[in-house]
Design an enzyme around this catalytic site. Sequence first.
Site, PDB file in Angstrom:
ATOM      1  N   GLY A 188      -4.877  -4.457  -4.139  1.00 43.57           N
ATOM      2  CA  GLY A 188      -5.194  -3.411  -5.109  1.00 43.57           C
ATOM      3  C   GLY A 188      -4.603  -2.158  -4.990  1.00 43.57           C
ATOM      4  O   GLY A 188      -3.816  -1.888  -3.744  1.00 43.57           O
ATOM      5  N   HIS A 189      -4.621  -1.212  -6.043  1.00 43.73           N
ATOM      6  CA  HIS A 189      -3.989  -0.054  -6.037  1.00 43.73           C
ATOM      7  C   HIS A 189      -4.956   1.049  -6.816  1.00 43.73           C
ATOM      8  O   HIS A 189      -5.728   0.598  -7.387  1.00 43.73           O
ATOM      9  CB  HIS A 189      -2.687   0.055  -6.376  1.00 43.73           C
ATOM     10  CG  HIS A 189      -2.225  -0.677  -7.709  1.00 43.73           C
ATOM     11  ND1 HIS A 189      -1.694  -1.773  -7.925  1.00 43.73           N
ATOM     12  CD2 HIS A 189      -2.683  -0.339  -8.890  1.00 43.73           C
ATOM     13  CE1 HIS A 189      -1.671  -2.288  -9.057  1.00 43.73           C
ATOM     14  NE2 HIS A 189      -2.379  -1.080  -9.690  1.00 43.73           N
TER      15      HIS A 189
ATOM     16  N   ASP B  20       0.721  -1.275   0.046  1.00 44.81           N
ATOM     17  CA  ASP B  20      -0.151   0.147  -0.135  1.00 44.81           C
ATOM     18  C   ASP B  20       1.065   1.452  -0.086  1.00 44.81           C
ATOM     19  O   ASP B  20       0.456   2.330   0.461  1.00 44.81           O
ATOM     20  CB  ASP B  20      -0.943   0.137   1.126  1.00 44.81           C
ATOM     21  CG  ASP B  20      -1.753  -1.209   1.340  1.00 44.81           C
ATOM     22  OD1 ASP B  20      -2.402  -1.694   0.151  1.00 44.81           O
ATOM     23  OD2 ASP B  20      -1.785  -1.898   2.332  1.00 44.81           O
TER      24      ASP B  20
ATOM     25  N   GLN C 172       1.896  -6.690  -3.451  1.00 41.09           N
ATOM     26  CA  GLN C 172       2.353  -6.662  -2.152  1.00 41.09           C
ATOM     27  C   GLN C 172       3.768  -5.851  -2.106  1.00 41.09           C
ATOM     28  O   GLN C 172       4.008  -5.061  -2.704  1.00 41.09           O
ATOM     29  CB  GLN C 172       2.263  -7.888  -1.632  1.00 41.09           C
ATOM     30  CG  GLN C 172       0.959  -8.696  -1.513  1.00 41.09           C
ATOM     31  CD  GLN C 172       0.365  -9.359  -2.621  1.00 41.09           C
ATOM     32  OE1 GLN C 172       1.158  -9.928  -3.502  1.00 41.09           O
ATOM     33  NE2 GLN C 172      -0.930  -9.150  -2.828  1.00 41.09           N
TER      34      GLN C 172
ATOM     35  N   LYS D 223       2.485   2.122  -5.298  1.00 34.77           N
ATOM     36  CA  LYS D 223       3.325   1.437  -6.331  1.00 34.77           C
ATOM     37  C   LYS D 223       2.467   1.855  -7.655  1.00 34.77           C
ATOM     38  O   LYS D 223       3.240   2.140  -8.864  1.00 34.77           O
ATOM     39  CB  LYS D 223       3.545  -0.108  -6.213  1.00 34.77           C
ATOM     40  CG  LYS D 223       4.525  -0.357  -4.954  1.00 34.77           C
ATOM     41  CD  LYS D 223       4.532  -2.016  -4.994  1.00 34.77           C
ATOM     42  CE  LYS D 223       3.299  -2.512  -4.764  1.00 34.77           C
ATOM     43  NZ  LYS D 223       2.864  -2.447  -3.397  1.00 34.77           N
TER      44      LYS D 223
END
Length: 432
Positions: free
Chosen positions: A40-41, A13, A228, A16
């Site tokens: 997720g991002h 988190d 991750q 990225k």
Amino acid sequence: MPAIAIIGAQWGDEGKGKATDLLGTRVDYVVKFNGGNNAGHTVVITDASGHTEKYALHLLPSGILTPGCTPVIGNGVVVDLAVLFEELEALEQRGVDVSRLRISANAHVIADYNRTLDKVTERFLGSRRIGTTGRGIGPTYADKMNRIGLRIQDIFDEKILTQKVEGVLDLKNQVLTKIYNRRAATVEATVEELLAFADRLRPMVCDTGLLLNEALDRGETVLLEAGQATLLDVDHGTYPFVTSSSATAGGACTGSGIPPRRLDQVIGIVKAYTTRVGEGPFPTELFDEFGAHLSKVGAEFGVTTGRPRRCGWYDAVIARYAARVNGVSDFVLTKLDVLTGLDQVPVCVAYDVNGVRHDEMPVNQSDFHHAVPIYEYLPGWWEDISHARTFEELPANAQAYVKAVEALSGARISAVGVGPSRDATIAIHDLI
């Protein structure tokens, strides 16, 4: 031209997706090389007129949002096909061209029984749970290592797929019914669910390792995007509270088919503070008003799960460890703006473990669990920094914070994030 890896330098988190998206206009391929839809991002894009669009991606590489860039799901990823097509359809409805997506024929598929086993195993563990997302990621990687997994290419051969599902369910149903008292999965239902995706999937699937190496031969740039982060890596993270794949720079090679000699640069993404989701030790974790401040101002909730993230101060010990394990050449420091409004900002420079100072990560997990942070205190700032676009535009104390963190973290800081939008980034050094 280079192959570049973007790696999370904490517990995930870190931002990225934003960093990948920033570089995406300058690269030809963006590759997701590990993980699945368990992390997720968010990418926020503001156009020339000031209109802002927010995209939450779970499985797809963030390069899918960059026109002209080819997004790739590598062989190291585990794919939930229903999630894949839900994401693709949602992007298409918003006018995003997804036709360039390529998927490795060797990527593994998350089956219905993997999701079921993930959830019931966590419940069975109780207080010893790992804190997984329950999306079948770990069981699918376990099947891969046990050589009973299903791969993307298997979906295009119904006979092979059926044989493999029959074999794996002979084992899985014993566990589901006799240990967890759950209903057995059926071969017919599993095969039918997976075959339903075959026609839509076929045009996207190829030998992505060959595709990427040929791109590098032509002088094109390939960006490798980790899911991750370092402290969640199955080998180098805070085991057993980790993910089930290799989220470090080494994983970028095995998960994409690009050999180590072609990896030119490793960019580590690190928050100006620290967060993690799930269980496990976290030396700088805060349980006071400062933790609440970081959580609220930083909007610290998981993109995929919605779970609140645990928050703490910046940990330079972790950053140095990530720099060493990954060979980080450049750090991108994100969310510096979240620290605005604090009189002073602590930075963890070492640990105290039973009266012994540790300047590096303790090798023993028990020692890390009992580590007490040793802080240095830096002066804070109150000025709004979200509109700063050069380092010199930052307040003096914010500049001093960045320089102090850089000196402690083992690699230069080449960019600083001061807000969620695509352009809210200060470039200090060229990343490519």
